[in-house]
Design an enzyme around this catalytic site. Sequence first.
Site, PDB file in Angstrom:
ATOM      1  CD  GLU A  82      -2.782   1.499   2.338  1.00 25.29           C
ATOM      2  OE1 GLU A  82      -3.643   2.392   2.251  1.00 25.29           O
ATOM      3  OE2 GLU A  82      -2.592   0.832   3.369  1.00 25.29           O
ATOM      4  CG  ASP A 112       8.299  11.075  -2.212  1.00 24.41           C
ATOM      5  OD1 ASP A 112       7.629  10.452  -3.071  1.00 24.41           O
ATOM      6  OD2 ASP A 112       8.192  12.292  -2.009  1.00 24.41           O
ATOM      7  CG  ASP A 129      -1.846  13.314   0.371  1.00 27.39           C
ATOM      8  OD1 ASP A 129      -2.785  12.975   1.127  1.00 27.39           O
ATOM      9  OD2 ASP A 129      -0.670  13.395   0.751  1.00 27.39           O
ATOM     10  CG  ASP A 141     -13.786  11.216  -0.092  1.00 30.35           C
ATOM     11  OD1 ASP A 141     -12.539  11.175  -0.224  1.00 30.35           O
ATOM     12  OD2 ASP A 141     -14.360  12.142   0.513  1.00 30.35           O
TER      13      ASP A 141
HETATM   14  N1  SAM Z   1      -4.313   5.284   3.007  1.00 26.74           N
HETATM   15  C1  SAM Z   1      -4.733   5.874   4.259  1.00 26.74           C
HETATM   16  C2  SAM Z   1      -6.229   5.837   4.379  1.00 26.74           C
HETATM   17  O1  SAM Z   1      -6.914   5.577   3.374  1.00 26.74           O
HETATM   18  O2  SAM Z   1      -6.728   6.031   5.499  1.00 26.74           O
HETATM   19  C3  SAM Z   1      -4.171   7.296   4.431  1.00 26.74           C
HETATM   20  C4  SAM Z   1      -4.687   8.319   3.467  1.00 26.74           C
HETATM   21  S1  SAM Z   1      -3.879   9.908   3.642  1.00 26.74           S
HETATM   22  C5  SAM Z   1      -5.003  11.005   2.912  1.00 26.74           C
HETATM   23  C6  SAM Z   1      -2.589   9.825   2.426  1.00 26.74           C
HETATM   24  C7  SAM Z   1      -1.256   9.343   2.973  1.00 26.74           C
HETATM   25  O3  SAM Z   1      -0.355   9.156   1.905  1.00 26.74           O
HETATM   26  C8  SAM Z   1      -0.593  10.328   3.919  1.00 26.74           C
HETATM   27  O4  SAM Z   1      -0.250   9.678   5.124  1.00 26.74           O
HETATM   28  C9  SAM Z   1       0.636  10.823   3.153  1.00 26.74           C
HETATM   29  O5  SAM Z   1       1.711  11.165   3.990  1.00 26.74           O
HETATM   30  C10 SAM Z   1       0.927   9.629   2.276  1.00 26.74           C
HETATM   31  N2  SAM Z   1       1.635   9.982   1.034  1.00 26.74           N
HETATM   32  C11 SAM Z   1       1.274  10.946   0.159  1.00 26.74           C
HETATM   33  N3  SAM Z   1       2.155  11.012  -0.866  1.00 26.74           N
HETATM   34  C12 SAM Z   1       3.101  10.054  -0.619  1.00 26.74           C
HETATM   35  C13 SAM Z   1       4.264   9.642  -1.302  1.00 26.74           C
HETATM   36  N4  SAM Z   1       4.665  10.247  -2.439  1.00 26.74           N
HETATM   37  N5  SAM Z   1       4.993   8.634  -0.780  1.00 26.74           N
HETATM   38  C14 SAM Z   1       4.605   8.036   0.388  1.00 26.74           C
HETATM   39  N6  SAM Z   1       3.506   8.399   1.086  1.00 26.74           N
HETATM   40  C15 SAM Z   1       2.763   9.392   0.593  1.00 26.74           C
END
Ligand code: SAM
Length: 214
Positions: free
Chosen positions: A45, A97, A119, A155
């Site tokens: 994931e 990242d 995001d 969503d």
């Molecule tokens: N997947 C979880 C959920 O559905 O509850 C978390 C959703 S949260 C909106 C998005 C997560 O993705 C954040 O914790 C953010 O730090 C991580 N994230 C965003 N861009 C990323 C990247 N390029 N590499 C690793 N993590 C990333």
Amino acid sequence: MRLRNVTGSREVIAESRFVVPEETLKEMPGKWQGLFGNQHPIHIEIGMGKGQFLHAMAKNHPGINYVGIEKYSTVLLRAVQKMEQDELPNLRFIRMDAEEIAEVFGAGEVARIYLNFSDPWPKDRHAKRRLPSREFLVRYDRILAEDGRIEFKTDNRALFDFAVEELEPAGWKAKVLTYDLHADPVLMEGNVMTEYEEKFSAMGNPICKYVITR
Ligand code: SAM
């Protein structure tokens, strides 16, 4: 998701046996099943947040090895703390990242990729940072097995529409596509809710989902 600075989160992550050390990540391509000590498929994931989804998946599917990837140590810390309370042999984490994902997994090494509530990066000039963008699909193409698939839930309708438009130019096809996952009893079979899915579906937001293959 970015949590307020949590004192010592970097140190806890660096010392946790559940987190693959950052300095060894570039040596890992081709070695993931070896890390788990079995031949089970690897599912990952990307952007796992606090790891609620992946922890439940790993518990439900002991014959799959799961790897969670999260950019922020303050967020990853929560997933590590959950593992300390309820340890699972088939779940490990990476703090990085996802732009570097193709340097950490070998060609075809991953059987499935989950993107959950990624995001949105709403500004056009940031489209390349969206995890379902064509730039990321190229990276996923390198690490995903020939019959591998990507499952994406959100969503955010604008992000989902963007993600669907990215498929054809990048050479991917939707096997499943719904704009209201929770209204579909067949697709809901075995569905594990993510933290964001719980929050946004409770607010009445429909959840979009695709499953794609090449
Ligand atoms: N997947 C979880 C959920 O559905 O509850 C978390 C959703 S949260 C909106 C998005 C997560 O993705 C954040 O914790 C953010 O730090 C991580 N994230 C965003 N861009 C990323 C990247 N390029 N590499 C690793 N993590 C990333």
